[in-house]
Design a protein around this motif. Structure first.
Motif, PDB file in Angstrom:
ATOM      1  N   ALA A   1       0.182   5.683  -0.065  1.00  0.00           N
ATOM      2  CA  ALA A   1      -0.811   6.767  -0.114  1.00  0.00           C
ATOM      3  C   ALA A   1      -0.087   8.047  -0.530  1.00  0.00           C
ATOM      4  O   ALA A   1       0.253   8.215  -1.700  1.00  0.00           O
ATOM      5  CB  ALA A   1      -1.512   6.878   1.224  1.00  0.00           C
TER       6      ALA A   1
ATOM      7  N   PRO B   1       0.836  -1.210   0.000  1.00  0.00           N
ATOM      8  CA  PRO B   1       0.000   0.000   0.000  1.00  0.00           C
ATOM      9  C   PRO B   1       0.866   1.254   0.000  1.00  0.00           C
ATOM     10  O   PRO B   1       1.897   1.303   0.658  1.00  0.00           O
ATOM     11  CB  PRO B   1      -0.771  -0.084   1.332  1.00  0.00           C
TER      12      PRO B   1
ATOM     13  N   SER C   1       1.949  11.035  14.567  1.00  0.00           N
ATOM     14  CA  SER C   1       1.529  12.145  15.436  1.00  0.00           C
ATOM     15  C   SER C   1       2.387  13.337  15.031  1.00  0.00           C
ATOM     16  O   SER C   1       2.857  13.397  13.904  1.00  0.00           O
ATOM     17  CB  SER C   1       1.686  11.801  16.912  1.00  0.00           C
TER      18      SER C   1
ATOM     19  N   THR D   1       4.822  10.021   2.062  1.00  0.00           N
ATOM     20  CA  THR D   1       5.687  10.896   2.874  1.00  0.00           C
ATOM     21  C   THR D   1       6.406  10.133   3.987  1.00  0.00           C
ATOM     22  O   THR D   1       7.115  10.739   4.793  1.00  0.00           O
ATOM     23  CB  THR D   1       4.881  12.054   3.522  1.00  0.00           C
TER      24      THR D   1
ATOM     25  N   SER E   1      -1.858  11.310   4.205  1.00  0.00           N
ATOM     26  CA  SER E   1      -3.208  10.740   4.128  1.00  0.00           C
ATOM     27  C   SER E   1      -3.638  10.209   5.493  1.00  0.00           C
ATOM     28  O   SER E   1      -2.795   9.815   6.313  1.00  0.00           O
ATOM     29  CB  SER E   1      -3.225   9.589   3.116  1.00  0.00           C
TER      30      SER E   1
HETATM   31  C1  LIG Z   1       8.933  16.685   5.956  1.00  0.00           C
HETATM   32  C2  LIG Z   1       8.312  15.523   6.698  1.00  0.00           C
HETATM   33  C3  LIG Z   1       7.914  15.709   8.015  1.00  0.00           C
HETATM   34  C4  LIG Z   1       7.335  14.642   8.712  1.00  0.00           C
HETATM   35  N1  LIG Z   1       6.947  14.860  10.016  1.00  0.00           N
HETATM   36  C5  LIG Z   1       6.341  13.860  10.675  1.00  0.00           C
HETATM   37  C6  LIG Z   1       5.852  14.069  12.003  1.00  0.00           C
HETATM   38  O1  LIG Z   1       5.990  15.143  12.583  1.00  0.00           O
HETATM   39  N2  LIG Z   1       5.205  13.042  12.594  1.00  0.00           N
HETATM   40  C7  LIG Z   1       5.009  11.838  11.979  1.00  0.00           C
HETATM   41  O2  LIG Z   1       4.393  10.948  12.565  1.00  0.00           O
HETATM   42  N3  LIG Z   1       5.478  11.603  10.748  1.00  0.00           N
HETATM   43  C8  LIG Z   1       6.126  12.576  10.076  1.00  0.00           C
HETATM   44  N4  LIG Z   1       6.557  12.357   8.804  1.00  0.00           N
HETATM   45  C9  LIG Z   1       6.391  11.027   8.202  1.00  0.00           C
HETATM   46  C10 LIG Z   1       5.081  10.800   7.400  1.00  0.00           C
HETATM   47  O3  LIG Z   1       4.476  12.023   7.054  1.00  0.00           O
HETATM   48  C11 LIG Z   1       4.113   9.918   8.193  1.00  0.00           C
HETATM   49  O4  LIG Z   1       4.681   8.648   8.395  1.00  0.00           O
HETATM   50  C12 LIG Z   1       2.725   9.761   7.532  1.00  0.00           C
HETATM   51  O5  LIG Z   1       1.881   9.146   8.462  1.00  0.00           O
HETATM   52  C13 LIG Z   1       2.747   8.938   6.262  1.00  0.00           C
HETATM   53  O6  LIG Z   1       1.500   9.084   5.594  1.00  0.00           O
HETATM   54  P1  LIG Z   1       1.414   8.851   4.018  1.00  0.00           P
HETATM   55  O7  LIG Z   1       0.032   9.055   3.586  1.00  0.00           O
HETATM   56  O8  LIG Z   1       2.455   9.640   3.342  1.00  0.00           O
HETATM   57  O9  LIG Z   1       1.778   7.293   3.969  1.00  0.00           O
HETATM   58  P2  LIG Z   1       2.794   6.519   3.005  1.00  0.00           P
HETATM   59  O10 LIG Z   1       4.165   7.068   3.146  1.00  0.00           O
HETATM   60  O11 LIG Z   1       2.222   6.416   1.658  1.00  0.00           O
HETATM   61  O12 LIG Z   1       2.743   5.074   3.715  1.00  0.00           O
HETATM   62  C14 LIG Z   1       3.210   4.929   5.035  1.00  0.00           C
HETATM   63  C15 LIG Z   1       3.035   3.471   5.485  1.00  0.00           C
HETATM   64  O13 LIG Z   1       1.651   3.169   5.635  1.00  0.00           O
HETATM   65  C16 LIG Z   1       1.249   2.152   4.721  1.00  0.00           C
HETATM   66  N5  LIG Z   1      -0.070   2.587   4.255  1.00  0.00           N
HETATM   67  C17 LIG Z   1      -0.412   3.753   3.668  1.00  0.00           C
HETATM   68  N6  LIG Z   1      -1.746   3.811   3.506  1.00  0.00           N
HETATM   69  C18 LIG Z   1      -2.249   2.655   3.987  1.00  0.00           C
HETATM   70  C19 LIG Z   1      -3.555   2.124   4.125  1.00  0.00           C
HETATM   71  N7  LIG Z   1      -4.631   2.810   3.731  1.00  0.00           N
HETATM   72  N8  LIG Z   1      -3.706   0.891   4.663  1.00  0.00           N
HETATM   73  C20 LIG Z   1      -2.636   0.180   5.091  1.00  0.00           C
HETATM   74  N9  LIG Z   1      -1.376   0.647   4.997  1.00  0.00           N
HETATM   75  C21 LIG Z   1      -1.187   1.871   4.461  1.00  0.00           C
HETATM   76  C22 LIG Z   1       2.327   2.075   3.665  1.00  0.00           C
HETATM   77  O14 LIG Z   1       2.444   0.775   3.123  1.00  0.00           O
HETATM   78  C23 LIG Z   1       3.554   2.432   4.492  1.00  0.00           C
HETATM   79  O15 LIG Z   1       3.981   1.312   5.215  1.00  0.00           O
HETATM   80  C24 LIG Z   1       7.152  13.389   8.082  1.00  0.00           C
HETATM   81  C25 LIG Z   1       7.539  13.219   6.747  1.00  0.00           C
HETATM   82  C26 LIG Z   1       8.117  14.267   6.062  1.00  0.00           C
HETATM   83  C27 LIG Z   1       8.523  14.048   4.626  1.00  0.00           C
END
Ligand SMILES: Cc1cc2nc3c(=O)[nH]c(=O)nc-3n(C[C@H](O)[C@H](O)[C@H](O)COP(=O)(O)OP(=O)(O)OC[C@H]3O[C@@H](n4cnc5c(N)ncnc54)[C@H](O)[C@@H]3O)c2cc1C
Length: 462
Positions: A76, A74, A153, A79, A143
């Motif tokens: 989304a 998966p 968080s 990030t 997402s």
């Molecule tokens: C500049 C920057 C700052 C950040 N700051 C923070 C912060 O302050 N706190 C924090 O917690 N994180 C932070 N992050 C990390 C990131 O934003 C988080 O981990 C976020 O929750 C990922 O969401 P996404 O939609 O990008 O998921 P993705 O990166 O697309 O996926 C993340 C994980 O979830 C899985 N996944 C995605 N969607 C689903 C679904 N619907 N069902 C099952 N599995 C799924 C994927 O397989 C993967 O393992 C930061 C990242 C960046 C680039």
């Protein structure tokens, strides 16, 4: 997983096309774009990307992958920072970013149900119409399903908790395509095993979240923000501990180390004293937050804090938060052409200053630039290794520092990651942190995903 025969992977793409038509893409650029997250970790383009729009799409895709034993990853917003959404060449990437419908806002119950690909910014735009907000999550837009899957968080966890405290219910597609629902809309339930919280933080290794029900909150009447500096890190953590003990319900408290302050001064011309710095945020009725800020101001002064600058109008607030929001670009600007590798750990607050001080000594002695910011109210801090272009020596040193950082956090009663998750990057750390529980985690994985097709190699190695 053992390597799959080429005819299997071809057959899967063929069947996916038959079932899902144009939602299945084998375009080179799309496979490249949807094959990885925002980390430094290895990835390969998947053999196809399925652009899912509904629970039924995810179910159909997983049923086919399951029948052929082909991995499904998966992704989304992509990030993530630990390689959780990184594909291998045999995988099918399940792109959930098109699952972007807000299904329901329960204004009087303070809850909302969304498709998993809804971005936090879109959710908040829809909630604002009702005077509501969802304050949990990373600084970057992500997402809801990705945030739930990583147990994300951010700056507001000190007040509102993490995704773990804010997901009430889920629709999940299991490895074989079966659809289940967990939890619900009620604020509490004593009904059976807590499957919701099994899937929250599972990083797509136990099931794919397609719908998420969240707690939401009223938009606060007023906001106040204060910035102040301290001679030493210990003074910062002492103030935060006293503030939490005092019961003042701060909504954020962020730590910037001296290196970060110096970087944002250069990048954004802020002119802040180059010292450990705290930014506090207060939310609530205007009269109440002024009182709360005054209580914290006294605690700050009593702990050697200086330069207390409190703002309640949005423009000034924006200027104060600039110091935190510009941190990442300011690091990259320190070394032209560099990239960053961001890692996080979390420790009991009483050990935070010691953990940061020892970590800074480690990066200094290795000559690696790695500024620190922290969600200090939770004991969570981030190290951003600045990687000069093409310098593998620094990357190797950063990997060793990261290992020692995790060891240090664990020895202090902390965790290998407060919010970024395990992904690919920290599977070894998880094994150290939860050695006795790994067999139980592996048994759960085996029971829910017997063929190991769901995001293999993430969270649990091999
Ligand atoms: C500049 C920057 C700052 C950040 N700051 C923070 C912060 O302050 N706190 C924090 O917690 N994180 C932070 N992050 C990390 C990131 O934003 C988080 O981990 C976020 O929750 C990922 O969401 P996404 O939609 O990008 O998921 P993705 O990166 O697309 O996926 C993340 C994980 O979830 C899985 N996944 C995605 N969607 C689903 C679904 N619907 N069902 C099952 N599995 C799924 C994927 O397989 C993967 O393992 C930061 C990242 C960046 C680039």
């Amino acid at each position: 997983m053992t390597a799959l025969p080429a005819e299997t992977t071809t057959a899967v793409v063929h069947e996916l096309r038959e079932a899902l038509g144009e939602k299945v893409s084998t375009d080179h650029g799309i496979r490249q774009a949807r094959g990885h997250d925002s980390s430094h970790l290895p990835w390969e383009a998947p053999q196809a990307v399925v652009h899912c729009a509904s629970t039924e799409d995810v179910s159909a895709a997983l049923a086919i992958c399951h029948r052929h034993g082909v991995p499904a990853v998966p992704i989304a917003a992509g990030t993530g920072l630990e390689g959780g959404a990184n594909s291998t060449a045999e995988s099918i990437a399940l792109d959930l970013s098109g699952m972007d419908k807000i299904l329901r806002v329960g204004a009087s119950d303070l809850d909302a149900t969304v498709q998993a690909g809804v971005m936090k910014s879109s959710l908040n735009a829809a909630l604002a119409v009702h005077g509501l907000t969802f304050p949990v999550g990373p600084g970057v837009d992500a997402s809801v399903g990705g945030m739930a899957s990583t147990g994300a968080s951010g700056t507001t966890a000190v007040r509102y908790g993490t995704m773990k405290e804010n997901v009430l219910g889920l629709t999940v597609v299991m490895a074989d395509g079966t659809v289940i629902t967990t939890g619900g809309r009620s604020r509490k339930s004593a009904a059976g095993y807590d499957l919701t919280h099994l899937f929250v933080g599972a990083e797509g290794t136990l099931g794919v979240l397609t719908e998420v029900t969240l707690r939401v909150y009223g938009i606060p009447e007023a906001t106040g923000v204060a910035i102040c500096s301290f001679p030493a890190l210990e003074d910062c953590t002492a103030v935060v501990a006293s503030t939490l003990e005092s019961g003042v319900p701060i909504s954020r408290v962020e730590l910037l180390d001296d290196v970060t302050v110096d970087a944002v001064n250069r990048y954004s011309g802020l002119g802040l004293p180059v010292q450990p710095t705290l930014i506090f945020e207060f939310e609530g009725p205007a009269a109440t937050i002024a009182e709360q800020a005054e209580t914290v101001r006294r605690l700050v002064a009593g702990n050697g804090g200086t330069g207390w600058n409190y703002a309640s109008d949005p423009q000034q607030i924006g200027r104060i938060w600039k110091a935190r929001h510009d941190a990442l670009p300011s690091y990259v600007a320190l070394v032209p052409g560099s990239s960053t590798w961001s890692t996080d750990v979390c420790v009991p607050i009483s050990r935070l200053a010691e953990c940061i001080t020892l970590t800074k000594a480690d990066t200094d002695s290795e000559g690696v630039l790695a500024p620190i910011v922290g969600h200090v109210g939770d004991g969570n801090f981030h190290l951003a290794f600045v990687l000069p272009p093409g310098d593998d020596g620094v990357r190797a040193k950063a990997a060793a520092i990261n290992d020692r950082l995790v060891e240090r956090a664990l020895s202090m009663g902390g965790t290998s990651t407060g919010e970024h998750g395990i992904g690919l990057g920290k599977t070894g750390s998880l094994a150290k942190e939860h050695a006795s529980a790994i067999p139980v985690m592996a048994a759960i994985k085996k029971a829910l995903d017997p063929q190991g097709i769901l995001n293999p190699g993430k969270v649990l190695a091999g």
